[in-house]
Design a protein around this motif. Sequence first.
Motif, PDB file in Angstrom:
ATOM      1  N   PRO A  61      57.415  -3.533 -45.282  1.00 47.52           N
ATOM      2  CA  PRO A  61      56.223  -4.249 -44.829  1.00 47.52           C
ATOM      3  C   PRO A  61      56.653  -5.362 -43.871  1.00 47.52           C
ATOM      4  O   PRO A  61      57.729  -5.948 -44.056  1.00 47.52           O
ATOM      5  N   THR A  80      50.997  -1.881 -44.407  1.00 49.73           N
ATOM      6  CA  THR A  80      51.977  -1.323 -45.333  1.00 49.73           C
ATOM      7  C   THR A  80      51.282  -0.423 -46.351  1.00 49.73           C
ATOM      8  O   THR A  80      50.116  -0.642 -46.687  1.00 49.73           O
ATOM      9  N   CYS A  81      52.038   0.577 -46.828  1.00 50.69           N
ATOM     10  CA  CYS A  81      51.549   1.442 -47.908  1.00 50.69           C
ATOM     11  C   CYS A  81      51.665   0.729 -49.247  1.00 50.69           C
ATOM     12  O   CYS A  81      51.246   1.269 -50.278  1.00 50.69           O
ATOM     13  N   HIS A 129      57.272   1.749 -48.660  1.00 45.35           N
ATOM     14  CA  HIS A 129      57.937   0.613 -48.018  1.00 45.35           C
ATOM     15  C   HIS A 129      58.827  -0.164 -48.994  1.00 45.35           C
ATOM     16  O   HIS A 129      58.416  -0.468 -50.121  1.00 45.35           O
ATOM     17  N   THR A 185      42.172   2.598 -43.906  1.00 43.68           N
ATOM     18  CA  THR A 185      42.898   2.766 -42.642  1.00 43.68           C
ATOM     19  C   THR A 185      41.943   2.915 -41.474  1.00 43.68           C
ATOM     20  O   THR A 185      41.034   3.737 -41.515  1.00 43.68           O
ATOM     21  N   GLN A 209      45.317   3.112 -37.425  1.00 43.65           N
ATOM     22  CA  GLN A 209      46.304   4.193 -37.201  1.00 43.65           C
ATOM     23  C   GLN A 209      45.860   5.108 -36.062  1.00 43.65           C
ATOM     24  O   GLN A 209      44.802   5.730 -36.145  1.00 43.65           O
ATOM     25  N   GLU A 211      45.725   5.666 -50.058  1.00 48.03           N
ATOM     26  CA  GLU A 211      47.191   5.727 -50.115  1.00 48.03           C
ATOM     27  C   GLU A 211      47.598   6.034 -51.555  1.00 48.03           C
ATOM     28  O   GLU A 211      47.604   5.156 -52.420  1.00 48.03           O
ATOM     29  N   CYS A 216      60.612   4.393 -48.657  1.00 41.39           N
ATOM     30  CA  CYS A 216      59.346   5.102 -48.854  1.00 41.39           C
ATOM     31  C   CYS A 216      59.073   5.159 -50.343  1.00 41.39           C
ATOM     32  O   CYS A 216      59.855   5.749 -51.057  1.00 41.39           O
ATOM     33  N   GLN A 265      49.390   1.216 -44.164  1.00 41.20           N
ATOM     34  CA  GLN A 265      50.386   1.588 -43.151  1.00 41.20           C
ATOM     35  C   GLN A 265      49.694   2.224 -41.948  1.00 41.20           C
ATOM     36  O   GLN A 265      48.630   2.809 -42.080  1.00 41.20           O
ATOM     37  N   ASP A 320      55.589  -1.586 -40.467  1.00 39.83           N
ATOM     38  CA  ASP A 320      54.238  -1.044 -40.189  1.00 39.83           C
ATOM     39  C   ASP A 320      54.019   0.426 -40.521  1.00 39.83           C
ATOM     40  O   ASP A 320      52.898   0.836 -40.797  1.00 39.83           O
ATOM     41  N   SER A 321      55.066   1.248 -40.409  1.00 41.73           N
ATOM     42  CA  SER A 321      54.841   2.690 -40.367  1.00 41.73           C
ATOM     43  C   SER A 321      55.951   3.424 -41.095  1.00 41.73           C
ATOM     44  O   SER A 321      56.683   2.840 -41.905  1.00 41.73           O
ATOM     45  N   CYS A 322      56.082   4.695 -40.813  1.00 42.06           N
ATOM     46  CA  CYS A 322      57.208   5.511 -41.285  1.00 42.06           C
ATOM     47  C   CYS A 322      57.216   6.798 -40.453  1.00 42.06           C
ATOM     48  O   CYS A 322      56.252   7.099 -39.758  1.00 42.06           O
TER      49      CYS A 322
END
Lengths: 426, 137
Positions: A343, A130-131, A314, A47, A50, A150, A312, A92, A369-371
């Motif tokens: 994703p 993405t995770c 993704h 990462t 972020q 991750e 979760c 992510q 992209d995120s959460c």
Amino acid sequence: MRLTDDEKAMLDGAEGPAVAAAMDLLVRYGEALDCEQLCDIRNVAGTMTQPSPAKAKLVAEGGWDKAFSVINLDSDDDLEIPDMRVPTCQLQQGFGSDSAGIAPYSKQFIDLQDDAESFYGRKGVNILATCTPYQVGNLPVRGEHVAWMESSAVVYANSVLGARTNCEGTASTGAASLTGKIPCWGNHLPENRYGNHLIDVRVPVRDFLDWGMLGYFAGDLVQEERPVVTGDIAIPELADLKHFGAAAASSGGVELYHIPGITPEAPTVEAAFGPRPVPEAVTYGPRERRRMYETLNSQGHSTEVDFILLGCPHASIEQVCRAAKALEGRRLNSSTQLWIMVPRALKAIADRSGYTEIIERAGGRLLADSCPAMSRSAPEGTKVFATDSAKQAHYLPAILGIEAWFGTLEDCIEAAVTGRWAGDLR
Amino acid sequence: MTLVLRGRTVVPGVVEGEALVSHETISGWGGIDPAKGTIIERRHELYGVCFTGKILVFPGAKGSSGWSGFFQTTRLLGTAPLGMIYTVTTTKAALGAVVTRVPTVTDLDQDPVEVIKTGDWVRIDADGGVVEVKERS
């Protein structure tokens, strides 16, 4: 640590100061692990893009070179960052501009991330965002040494794909991306890949909810160790194992599990334990299942639900399709919001397949992209949320200070439509 | 009475201070607030407690791979613990200690979480892998 000639050369600066700093971090890290050598890797999931307040400050001071030096190489110097030495992807990250107006998130961070994407893209970082890199084309082969972070991706790579990675961090993946090296420790060594706990499932585990609860039980039981799961389980689909691993890496620190007959390194129960005797089994039965359900719902009090969160880790495209089917022709309660995290590559497929339209027509959103946990962002005023993810039920109350309900996709959709939580263990 | 524990270096250096002991493993991401240096996991025994300037004694790291990044941030924001002593080595805990850059030891001859109490005065000589514990009087 014993370094090879090429590693010594990197440490001595033969490939520039950034690579030398990367090697210095790997040596400090290797010594902290009491590890003897490094191994070659050619697949990094880390990462860089972020946003965070600390990163924003570093970028303002010295640009992305400075931010990478300090955060991804743990160096105090302002080093010029070369191209990635091996294939590297961004996991992510924060929300992007297409989430503006939906997810409360600062414009400054959106702009910062846009800027990061263009910087790191030029350095050869694949912005998968993405995770679940394994859902969008990053699939290491069995036996391959990789350097991933991750926790939910690490446990998937080790257990389901049979690749070899420890649970790396921001700095170790940064250093790996510039050197193609990582400490050859832990999960990289075959003798550390055998199971050391046996879980006998005595209650049918058939669906997504049950795989999550079983994972939460396994992680709580074995902590950082390696569970082997047998018994009354159906052949899982990708999303089930994604949920199982993420849950086991939340209640504990599971990085590797085996399901004999299903995961690649365990053709049989005996093979899962290698040269060691098979230990006495711990039972996961109706009582344990009930206990997991109650634990995961222990942070819910008010049944008035403001926010539903799905995806979760993704969501898979099948999960998005299922959510769309459950929402077809229905309408969300006016005081409840629904977000499904995917994703970006799968969002493109969802758009094209018409799922996004169905979800949006019902009042829900598909966000990439995120959460909420990564971006620390939920709909304005959220006090109570509901999710089908054991991982989010575990983390989000601490991160956002909100109450949590955990249940099935159907329970969650019902709550989205009625605004009330009526989930129960069936 | 002084108790002496022997183990191995994770991050070199010498430091002394008051112990903060967690009997439960600690989460980094989602488990601490690096701006405040506090434990934020609601069901954790140290919920709301600040570790800044303390010798953090804990069984090990759990949860997300953001562990090291969050502890690195405590260093950048000035909320880091003074030193660390942990029982079980994982990549999260080892890398976390490295990037927090505080004297750290592990693999001690007695379980530090069992023999050290919160409030004890602890000296870590991480270069020699030695921990001295003086009970709070």
